[in-house]
Design a protein around this motif. Structure first.
Motif, PDB file in Angstrom:
ATOM      1  N   SER A  97       9.492 -28.173 -29.856  1.00 28.83           N
ATOM      2  CA  SER A  97       8.318 -27.549 -29.255  1.00 28.83           C
ATOM      3  C   SER A  97       7.038 -28.174 -29.767  1.00 28.83           C
ATOM      4  CB  SER A  97       8.327 -26.048 -29.562  1.00 28.83           C
ATOM      5  OG  SER A  97       8.350 -25.814 -30.962  1.00 28.83           O
ATOM      6  N   ILE A 324      -2.937 -23.198 -23.473  1.00 31.26           N
ATOM      7  CA  ILE A 324      -1.924 -22.839 -22.480  1.00 31.26           C
ATOM      8  C   ILE A 324      -0.542 -23.303 -22.927  1.00 31.26           C
ATOM      9  CG2 ILE A 324      -1.102 -23.305 -20.129  1.00 31.26           C
ATOM     10  CD1 ILE A 324      -4.006 -23.322 -19.227  1.00 31.26           C
ATOM     11  N   ARG A 325      -0.482 -24.526 -23.461  1.00 28.24           N
ATOM     12  CA  ARG A 325       0.815 -25.040 -23.916  1.00 28.24           C
ATOM     13  C   ARG A 325       1.362 -24.206 -25.073  1.00 28.24           C
ATOM     14  NH1 ARG A 325       5.380 -26.250 -22.472  1.00 28.24           N
ATOM     15  NH2 ARG A 325       6.534 -27.810 -23.656  1.00 28.24           N
ATOM     16  N   GLN A 328       2.831 -21.131 -23.603  1.00 23.62           N
ATOM     17  CA  GLN A 328       4.096 -21.453 -22.942  1.00 23.62           C
ATOM     18  C   GLN A 328       5.235 -21.636 -23.942  1.00 23.62           C
ATOM     19  OE1 GLN A 328       2.884 -24.986 -20.861  1.00 23.62           O
ATOM     20  NE2 GLN A 328       2.450 -23.881 -18.951  1.00 23.62           N
ATOM     21  N   ALA A 350      -0.681 -17.742 -17.727  1.00 23.51           N
ATOM     22  CA  ALA A 350       0.129 -18.073 -18.899  1.00 23.51           C
ATOM     23  C   ALA A 350       0.331 -16.850 -19.785  1.00 23.51           C
ATOM     24  CB  ALA A 350      -0.528 -19.204 -19.686  1.00 23.51           C
ATOM     25  N   ALA A 354       3.983 -14.904 -20.344  1.00 25.06           N
ATOM     26  CA  ALA A 354       4.521 -14.743 -21.694  1.00 25.06           C
ATOM     27  C   ALA A 354       4.799 -13.269 -21.992  1.00 25.06           C
ATOM     28  CB  ALA A 354       3.549 -15.323 -22.714  1.00 25.06           C
ATOM     29  N   SER A 357       7.688 -11.890 -20.205  1.00 27.80           N
ATOM     30  CA  SER A 357       8.953 -12.526 -20.604  1.00 27.80           C
ATOM     31  C   SER A 357       9.447 -11.996 -21.943  1.00 27.80           C
ATOM     32  CB  SER A 357       8.769 -14.045 -20.688  1.00 27.80           C
ATOM     33  OG  SER A 357       8.390 -14.584 -19.437  1.00 27.80           O
TER      34      SER A 357
END
Length: 483
Positions: A97, A324-325, A328, A350, A354, A357
């Motif tokens: 990541s 944003i990354r 994610q 985003a 998240a 999720s």
């Protein structure tokens, strides 16, 4: 009379559309400016002339010359001669990541991974300014400071006097400040420094430049580099309020980093670029050895990080893309602190994805405003995000100014960029993105302590707000892209 009014309204509408569409910009900002220009005849055009125009091409070019490539080559030489020259191997050792984030910044910001850094997290004004003053007093060769705010108050005078003393001792001193953010601070304040041989300049400001005066495109960066070896980056500026001396704000809660290691090279490089774009008659030699001294044979620490900048000189919105990354990549938690929450659609999506999720998404905000329209818009977006399961906290112990993000157990960001349109698109910003379990743990522990002095908001608590307050929030939200 009616015909004359109709003609005026028609002409104003036509001029508004032509004015806004004359320069390319995103759809949200386009419509926001059209609203201002149409519903505020004449006054709207005055506001636009100072806050709506883009940065002139000549000024943008100042950041895109050969200096960057020359410094990149210099830094590569220094890193290659350092204690751990195999940067590719360091990247390969990172979790998958983290590697994806490193690659992102390498491509959109040309930012290599800086390895073997010692990083200290500073969360109080007293701690930060103690370290800053001590580092400045110990300077032997160079001091470079860049701040959005450098006030001419008690603390400002104290820092300036230290700089004067070091300049008199032969240290090369440069200070770059934002003229709007440092309102009230003039060349006269820095006169003792210049008399001692030091240098001070406002960011991108030209004399007799009323025609090109801009309220936007501020230098919001906070950079300090001492002797090319010690660096500071984060949210603090220079002024009494950052020590909690202003009754309006009370205790000031912020986060800054003290860094030693190869990452300091990149803080130095960005300062040099900003200085040379601003002080055209007194440029600094960007390849001078004393700006980029050799690394010690022993590594300063174990922290890997990247120094990332963004601003109107690029359309990539690098720090926003980094945020944003990070969101994610979150699998367990994504904890954010920011004084302003005015995200664009991509960032909102985003956060919602998240939270829905199963990621523990938390956003901590101040309980008080320092800019009314901005704060009302912040409240609006907070009330919307809480509906998707984002946990919203209002910090109650003074003013929260920290700009931090902690993701899972080993990813974090600390810097100058807020979570809003202005930091994403309009300001010159700088952040450190860190790949280190110890730093992430320290920031997470700090977050938990701050939660003890915060109140969690809910759908019900937002629903209890008055209709008038909610109207102000909705109205402010319409202007979000240009606040």
């Amino acid at each position: 009379m009616a015909d004359a009014l109709s003609i005026i309204i028609t002409l104003n509408t036509i001029l508004a559309v032509l004015t806004v569409f004359r320069e390319p910009r995103d759809i949200a900002a386009t419509w926001a400016w059209i609203l201002v220009l149409i519903f505020m005849p004449v006054v709207g055009f005055v506001i636009y002339s100072f806050a709506g125009r883009k940065l002139p091409a000549k000024r943008l070019f100042a950041f895109q010359g050969q200096d960057a490539s020359l410094m990149e080559k210099k830094i590569q030489e220094r890193v290659a001669a350092g204690p751990d020259p195999d940067v590719d191997l360091r990247v390969a050792r990172l979790p998958r990541s983290a590697r994806s984030l490193v690659t992102l910044f390498q491509r959109i910001n040309q930012t290599p991974l800086a390895s073997n850094n010692d990083v200290e997290v500073l969360t109080s004004g007293q701690a930060f300014f103690d370290w800053l003053k001590e580092s400045l007093r110990q300077a032997k060769e160079t001091i470079n400071l860049e701040f959005y705010t450098f006030y001419s108050d008690e603390l400002g005078h104290e820092i300036r006097d230290i700089l004067v003393e070091r300049a008199q001792a032969g240290v090369e001193v440069h200070v770059l400040y934002d003229s709007l953010g440092s309102a009230g601070t003039t060349a006269r304040f820095f006169a003792p420094l210049t008399a001692a041989g030091g240098h001070a300049a406002p960011f991108l400001k030209r004399r007799f430049n009323l025609v090109n005066f801009q309220l936007n495109f501020r230098d919001h960066r906070k950079i300090v580099v001492v002797d090319g070896r010690i660096g500071f980056v984060g949210g603090f500026n220079i002024g009494d309020q950052y020590l909690g001396r202003k009754k309006k704000f009370g205790h000031w809660r912020d986060t800054h980093l003290k860094i030693e290691g190869s990452a300091v090279y990149y803080l130095q490089a960005h300062f040099l670029l900003d200085w040379n774009a601003s002080a055209l008659k007194k440029p600094m030699v960007v390849t001078a050895d004393h700006y980029f001294p050799a690394l010690p044979k022993k590594a300063a620490g174990e922290t890997d990080l990247q120094i990332v900048t963004s601003g109107p000189d690029s359309d990539d919105e690098q720090i926003k893309m980094g945020y944003i990354r990070l969101i994610q990549l979150a699998k367990k938690r994504c904890w954010i602190q920011t004084p302003y929450l005015i995200p664009d659609d991509s960032t909102i999506d985003a956060l919602r994805i998240a939270a829905n999720s199963g990621v523990d998404v938390r956003i901590m905000l101040p309980c008080m405003p320092d800019h009314m329209f901005v704060y009302r818009a912040t409240q609006y977006f907070a009330s919307e995000l809480v509906k998707d399961g984002v946990k919203i906290y209002f910090y109650q112990n003074g003013f929260l100014h920290a700009k931090t993000m902690v993701v899972d157990d080993d990813l974090a960001s600390v810097g100058s960029a807020n979570f809003d349109f202005r930091s994403f698109k309009l300001n010159f910003e700088i952040n450190a993105f860190l790949y280190d379990e110890e730093v992430a743990s320290t920031l997470a522990s700090t977050y938990k302590k701050d939660m003890e002095q915060s109140s969690q908001q809910s759908i019900e608590s937002f629903a209890k707000q008055s209709r008038w307050l909610r109207f102000k929030q909705v109205a402010s939200r319409l202007l979000a892209p240009i606040l």
